[in-house]
Design an enzyme around this catalytic site. Structure first.
Site, PDB file in Angstrom:
ATOM      1  N   SER A  16     -39.929 -27.800  -6.943  1.00 32.36           N
ATOM      2  CA  SER A  16     -39.371 -29.108  -6.605  1.00 32.36           C
ATOM      3  C   SER A  16     -39.667 -29.468  -5.160  1.00 32.36           C
ATOM      4  O   SER A  16     -38.862 -30.065  -4.467  1.00 32.36           O
ATOM      5  CB  SER A  16     -37.864 -29.100  -6.859  1.00 32.36           C
ATOM      6  OG  SER A  16     -37.267 -28.019  -6.161  1.00 32.36           O
ATOM      7  N   GLY A  17     -40.871 -29.089  -4.684  1.00 33.20           N
ATOM      8  CA  GLY A  17     -41.370 -29.623  -3.426  1.00 33.20           C
ATOM      9  C   GLY A  17     -41.992 -30.981  -3.702  1.00 33.20           C
ATOM     10  O   GLY A  17     -41.841 -31.543  -4.798  1.00 33.20           O
ATOM     11  N   ALA A  43     -44.954 -31.844  -4.388  1.00 34.56           N
ATOM     12  CA  ALA A  43     -45.893 -31.887  -5.510  1.00 34.56           C
ATOM     13  C   ALA A  43     -45.144 -31.938  -6.845  1.00 34.56           C
ATOM     14  O   ALA A  43     -45.435 -32.790  -7.697  1.00 34.56           O
ATOM     15  CB  ALA A  43     -46.827 -30.679  -5.464  1.00 34.56           C
ATOM     16  N   TRP A  47     -39.656 -29.058   5.315  1.00 32.24           N
ATOM     17  CA  TRP A  47     -39.837 -28.701   6.719  1.00 32.24           C
ATOM     18  C   TRP A  47     -41.011 -29.406   7.380  1.00 32.24           C
ATOM     19  O   TRP A  47     -41.242 -29.242   8.578  1.00 32.24           O
ATOM     20  CB  TRP A  47     -39.993 -27.178   6.856  1.00 32.24           C
ATOM     21  CG  TRP A  47     -38.758 -26.495   6.390  1.00 32.24           C
ATOM     22  CD1 TRP A  47     -38.548 -25.918   5.175  1.00 32.24           C
ATOM     23  CD2 TRP A  47     -37.524 -26.375   7.107  1.00 32.24           C
ATOM     24  NE1 TRP A  47     -37.266 -25.436   5.094  1.00 32.24           N
ATOM     25  CE2 TRP A  47     -36.624 -25.706   6.269  1.00 32.24           C
ATOM     26  CE3 TRP A  47     -37.104 -26.774   8.387  1.00 32.24           C
ATOM     27  CZ2 TRP A  47     -35.311 -25.423   6.656  1.00 32.24           C
ATOM     28  CZ3 TRP A  47     -35.809 -26.480   8.768  1.00 32.24           C
ATOM     29  CH2 TRP A  47     -34.934 -25.815   7.911  1.00 32.24           C
ATOM     30  N   GLY A  77     -45.009 -33.191  11.090  1.00 31.43           N
ATOM     31  CA  GLY A  77     -46.005 -34.126  11.638  1.00 31.43           C
ATOM     32  C   GLY A  77     -46.130 -35.370  10.792  1.00 31.43           C
ATOM     33  O   GLY A  77     -45.989 -36.493  11.277  1.00 31.43           O
ATOM     34  N   GLU A 137     -53.387 -36.719  15.219  1.00 28.49           N
ATOM     35  CA  GLU A 137     -53.342 -35.252  15.218  1.00 28.49           C
ATOM     36  C   GLU A 137     -54.728 -34.671  15.366  1.00 28.49           C
ATOM     37  O   GLU A 137     -55.736 -35.364  15.177  1.00 28.49           O
ATOM     38  CB  GLU A 137     -52.666 -34.740  13.932  1.00 28.49           C
ATOM     39  CG  GLU A 137     -51.162 -34.917  13.972  1.00 28.49           C
ATOM     40  CD  GLU A 137     -50.447 -34.276  12.799  1.00 28.49           C
ATOM     41  OE1 GLU A 137     -51.117 -33.805  11.876  1.00 28.49           O
ATOM     42  OE2 GLU A 137     -49.213 -34.247  12.839  1.00 28.49           O
ATOM     43  N   HIS A 139     -50.732 -21.156  11.913  1.00 23.48           N
ATOM     44  CA  HIS A 139     -50.429 -22.257  12.827  1.00 23.48           C
ATOM     45  C   HIS A 139     -50.413 -21.720  14.249  1.00 23.48           C
ATOM     46  O   HIS A 139     -49.814 -20.675  14.508  1.00 23.48           O
ATOM     47  CB  HIS A 139     -49.083 -22.895  12.495  1.00 23.48           C
ATOM     48  CG  HIS A 139     -48.958 -24.270  13.076  1.00 23.48           C
ATOM     49  ND1 HIS A 139     -48.758 -24.477  14.416  1.00 23.48           N
ATOM     50  CD2 HIS A 139     -49.063 -25.485  12.513  1.00 23.48           C
ATOM     51  CE1 HIS A 139     -48.723 -25.787  14.638  1.00 23.48           C
ATOM     52  NE2 HIS A 139     -48.905 -26.420  13.497  1.00 23.48           N
ATOM     53  N   ARG A 180     -57.226 -26.575  14.301  1.00 24.72           N
ATOM     54  CA  ARG A 180     -56.238 -25.507  14.325  1.00 24.72           C
ATOM     55  C   ARG A 180     -56.811 -24.114  14.495  1.00 24.72           C
ATOM     56  O   ARG A 180     -56.300 -23.313  15.269  1.00 24.72           O
ATOM     57  CB  ARG A 180     -55.513 -25.518  13.003  1.00 24.72           C
ATOM     58  CG  ARG A 180     -54.126 -25.934  13.151  1.00 24.72           C
ATOM     59  CD  ARG A 180     -53.437 -25.993  11.853  1.00 24.72           C
ATOM     60  NE  ARG A 180     -52.569 -27.150  11.959  1.00 24.72           N
ATOM     61  CZ  ARG A 180     -51.787 -27.571  10.998  1.00 24.72           C
ATOM     62  NH1 ARG A 180     -51.793 -26.956   9.842  1.00 24.72           N
ATOM     63  NH2 ARG A 180     -51.011 -28.601  11.184  1.00 24.72           N
ATOM     64  N   HIS A 231     -49.159 -19.898   7.982  1.00 27.38           N
ATOM     65  CA  HIS A 231     -48.659 -21.261   7.784  1.00 27.38           C
ATOM     66  C   HIS A 231     -49.022 -21.881   6.440  1.00 27.38           C
ATOM     67  O   HIS A 231     -48.173 -22.448   5.773  1.00 27.38           O
ATOM     68  CB  HIS A 231     -49.207 -22.134   8.908  1.00 27.38           C
ATOM     69  CG  HIS A 231     -48.669 -23.524   8.923  1.00 27.38           C
ATOM     70  ND1 HIS A 231     -47.320 -23.780   8.960  1.00 27.38           N
ATOM     71  CD2 HIS A 231     -49.281 -24.730   8.901  1.00 27.38           C
ATOM     72  CE1 HIS A 231     -47.124 -25.096   8.967  1.00 27.38           C
ATOM     73  NE2 HIS A 231     -48.301 -25.683   8.915  1.00 27.38           N
ATOM     74  N   GLU A 266     -49.558 -26.949  -2.726  1.00 31.21           N
ATOM     75  CA  GLU A 266     -50.134 -25.826  -1.976  1.00 31.21           C
ATOM     76  C   GLU A 266     -50.606 -24.684  -2.879  1.00 31.21           C
ATOM     77  O   GLU A 266     -51.523 -23.941  -2.519  1.00 31.21           O
ATOM     78  CB  GLU A 266     -49.110 -25.320  -0.947  1.00 31.21           C
ATOM     79  CG  GLU A 266     -49.730 -24.390   0.069  1.00 31.21           C
ATOM     80  CD  GLU A 266     -48.855 -24.169   1.288  1.00 31.21           C
ATOM     81  OE1 GLU A 266     -48.020 -25.032   1.618  1.00 31.21           O
ATOM     82  OE2 GLU A 266     -49.021 -23.114   1.917  1.00 31.21           O
ATOM     83  N   ARG A 315     -57.954 -26.511   6.710  1.00 28.97           N
ATOM     84  CA  ARG A 315     -57.204 -27.715   6.358  1.00 28.97           C
ATOM     85  C   ARG A 315     -57.016 -28.609   7.580  1.00 28.97           C
ATOM     86  O   ARG A 315     -56.608 -28.158   8.646  1.00 28.97           O
ATOM     87  CB  ARG A 315     -55.830 -27.318   5.842  1.00 28.97           C
ATOM     88  CG  ARG A 315     -54.923 -28.487   5.557  1.00 28.97           C
ATOM     89  CD  ARG A 315     -53.573 -27.991   5.122  1.00 28.97           C
ATOM     90  NE  ARG A 315     -52.832 -27.442   6.227  1.00 28.97           N
ATOM     91  CZ  ARG A 315     -51.690 -27.963   6.705  1.00 28.97           C
ATOM     92  NH1 ARG A 315     -51.184 -29.053   6.159  1.00 28.97           N
ATOM     93  NH2 ARG A 315     -51.056 -27.393   7.701  1.00 28.97           N
ATOM     94  N   SER A 334     -52.205 -31.921   3.720  1.00 28.97           N
ATOM     95  CA  SER A 334     -51.634 -31.185   2.580  1.00 28.97           C
ATOM     96  C   SER A 334     -50.586 -31.994   1.852  1.00 28.97           C
ATOM     97  O   SER A 334     -50.522 -31.952   0.618  1.00 28.97           O
ATOM     98  CB  SER A 334     -51.070 -29.840   3.012  1.00 28.97           C
ATOM     99  OG  SER A 334     -50.409 -29.957   4.226  1.00 28.97           O
ATOM    100  N   LEU A 335     -49.750 -32.742   2.566  1.00 26.43           N
ATOM    101  CA  LEU A 335     -48.789 -33.597   1.856  1.00 26.43           C
ATOM    102  C   LEU A 335     -49.556 -34.635   1.041  1.00 26.43           C
ATOM    103  O   LEU A 335     -49.201 -34.950  -0.091  1.00 26.43           O
ATOM    104  CB  LEU A 335     -47.837 -34.282   2.848  1.00 26.43           C
ATOM    105  CG  LEU A 335     -46.809 -33.381   3.552  1.00 26.43           C
ATOM    106  CD1 LEU A 335     -45.988 -34.197   4.544  1.00 26.43           C
ATOM    107  CD2 LEU A 335     -45.885 -32.700   2.557  1.00 26.43           C
TER     108      LEU A 335
END
Ligand SMILES: Cc1cc2nc3c(=O)[nH]c(=O)nc-3n(C[C@H](O)[C@H](O)[C@H](O)COP(=O)(O)OP(=O)(O)OC[C@H]3O[C@@H](n4cnc5c(N)ncnc54)[C@H](O)[C@@H]3O)c2cc1C
Length: 521
Positions: A4-5, A7, A36, A39, A104, A221, A267, A327, A351, A362, A367-368
């Site tokens: 239940s994130g 995605a 969490w 960004g 970013e 990260h 990154r 990360h 993910e 990435r 990713s979101l």
């Protein structure tokens, strides 16, 4: 839907108007990583931006390994999917009616939508959960998926779950199963990820016969809070985007030596430069100097500011101690453009999936976006299959050895779990080599063997984590080069012979697919 994130929620919302949807999740609804995210979510929505520019940035970050068709889908459908979020009640930050867009690392345009300053994930999770509650979808919290059910022909028919309140195991059959169980940061000693991120989905899918891909690519990260006894709280990339600088214990900037983009380099470059600086100096952390944004830090980054204050650090005045932490899992269950895995009836998104959009690295905030774009596609494809295929029958499920419902030896499991996390940090961390990876793999094997004698649900969970760790070590050993976020001390260069991806499955083992980038399977 498993998870239940963002995605799982998007897949559930997309399907809920057309089918009866059940969401199973092992903790509370908002326990995953999505909550969490700080960004934000990247999408080419600004007037000076275009999907082609977002495409070019994503491909550049992926160091030759992105699936070009998947990136095309990501950047072109992204703006529409962000509008879906708004329609479902997500409120992004605006100024005078215009979206506020952040910048970013390695994005050539300002294209990061954020919410409540740095609480983007929380805003998305809470809005989507509120919306889903109005749809009549069945929401099963504290239900751990212990196995994917398949029939003799290898089709996925549903899931076996353990009800956390009663300890009872039961089976849920489904016309389509969407795996959205998130990442695996908790396999490492230091991580930005919350406790549920233990990589269950990769092992569950592997056990069901699905292909997994690119497991060697794990993003560390560069800037997690590094204080003894405190969780590795993430200090978002956006803080550097707003002007913060990375300095060593002597107050010197050193990132410009590694890359002319300095703090805004990708990154992996930043993480590696910090890792080398720590190796060289023998210190345990470097520092983030936020004085260039002292006037706005508390407003622009309220969560980070408040969290640092809780540890006695005023980011507008004090240096913030930081170090890298595990990360994001780039690899995962291999999917096509519709989120379909190699197992009929099983889809994956978010993910846990390896859709190919990230390649070897990435790009921040992609990713979101990947989660919402491919969750929608996975839900659509699962519904199409459900309309065509015969309904699943309980009598077709292939049986597996039963899991006992007793508690097993909890103390021994906790010890093995710690051992696994230490081994992964030491051996399959930010910089690896053959010897360190072999050592980590040997511990993962030991942990799996240690689970054999304890038939409990807890032991099955630990075995699952160790299996995911094994797949990571094997792919990392096989890729004898450094590319993107996979950094090998013994193979520091990259070569064109490695322009392909490592794929693994239960029956055929590990193999190299040279055509993965352009020929979508
Ligand atoms: C601190 C932090 C900051 C981040 N910031 C950003 C950002 O700004 N922008 C960005 O794009 N990305 C960011 N990311 C990455 C991003 O948050 C994740 O990649 C994304 O949220 C993953 O969503 P998901 O739905 O796939 O997984 P998750 O949100 O992790 O959800 C997974 C779900 O699956 C459930 N689950 C797992 N295993 C089982 C099982 N066996 N049985 C039942 N349920 C199970 C979990 O309980 C959970 O509900 C960040 C990540 C972290 C940790």
């Amino acid at each position: 839907m498993i998870g239940s994130g963002i995605a799982g929620l998007v897949a559930a919302l997309a399907a809920s108007t057309r089918a009866r949807v059940t969401v199973v999740t092992k903790g509370a609804l908002d326990d995953g990583c999505s909550r969490w995210a700080q960004g934000g979510i990247a999408a080419a929505v600004a007037s000076d931006d275009a999907p082609d520019l977002h495409y070019a940035d994503t491909i550049a970050a992926g160091r030759g390994l992105c699936d070009e068709a998947a990136v095309r889908v990501l950047v072109e459908e992204g703006p529409r999917r962000v509008r879906d979020l708004v329609d479902w009640g997500v409120t992004f930050d605006t100024q005078d009616g215009d979206l506020l867009l952040g910048r970013e690392a390695a994005h050539t345009r300002s294209r990061i939508l954020h919410a409540r300053g740095d609480a983007t994930g929380l805003e998305i999770e809470s809005s989507l959960i509120a919306r889903l509650r109005t749809t009549g979808a069945r929401l099963l919290e504290r239900h751990l998926v212990t196995r994917l059910l398949t029939d003799g022909a290898g089709r996925c028919l549903g899931v076996e779950v353990c009800d956390g309140d009663t300890g009872a195991l039961r089976r849920l059959l489904a016309g389509g199963v969407v795996l959205a169980s998130g990442g695996a940061g908790r396999l490492w000693r230091h991580t930005t990820n919350p406790p549920p991120a233990t990589g269950d989905g990769v092992a569950l899918a592997h056990d069901a016969g699905a292909e997994c891909a690119s497991m060697e690519f794990v993003q560390f990260h560069p800037t997690a809070l590094a204080l003894d006894g405190a969780p590795r709280f993430l200090i978002s990339e956006a803080v550097r985007g707003e002007g913060a600088r990375v300095v060593n214990a002597r107050g010197e900037r050193f990132l410009l030596d590694a890359d002319p983009r300095g703090e805004l380099a990708p990154r992996d470059t930043v993480s590696q430069a910090i890792w080398h600086e720590l190796q060289r100096s023998g210190e345990t952390c470097v520092y983030l100097d936020c004085s260039p944004l002292a006037d706005r830090a508390a407003v622009r980054f309220p969560t980070i500011h408040r969290t640092c204050m809780g540890f006695g650090i005023d980011m507008s005045r004090d240096l913030v101690p930081i170090a890298p932490a595990a990360h994001y899992l780039i690899g995962g269950v291999r999917t096509d453009l519709d989120g379909a895995t190699s197992v009929e009836g099983l889809y994956a998104c978010g993910e846990v999936a390896s859709s190919g959009v990230h390649g070897a690295n990435r790009l921040a905030s992609n990713s979101l976006l990947e989660s919402v774009v491919f969750a929608r596609r996975a839900a659509d494809a699962a519904l199409r299959l459900r309309a065509e295929a015969p309904p699943p029958r309980a009598s077709s499920v292939v049986e597996a050895p039963a899991v006992a419902s007793g508690p097993g030896d909890g103390r021994e499991r906790a010890r093995l779990d710690e051992r696994l996390r230490d081994a992964m940090w030491d051996g399959a961390g930010l910089v690896r080599d053959a010897a360190s990876l072999r050592a980590a793999r040997a511990v993962a094997d030991d942990v799996r063997a240690g689970c054999e004698t304890d038939g409990s649900v807890g032991a099955a969970g630990l075995r699952t984590r160790a299996l995911t760790a094994t797949l990571i070590c094997d792919s990392a050993l096989a890729r004898e080069e450094s590319r993107g976020c996979h950094l090998r001390d013994d193979f520091p260069d990259s070569g064109d012979e490695w322009l392909g991806i490592w794929v693994t499955d239960r029956n055929r083992g590990l193999r190299f697919d040279r055509n993965a980038r352009t020929h979508h399977h």
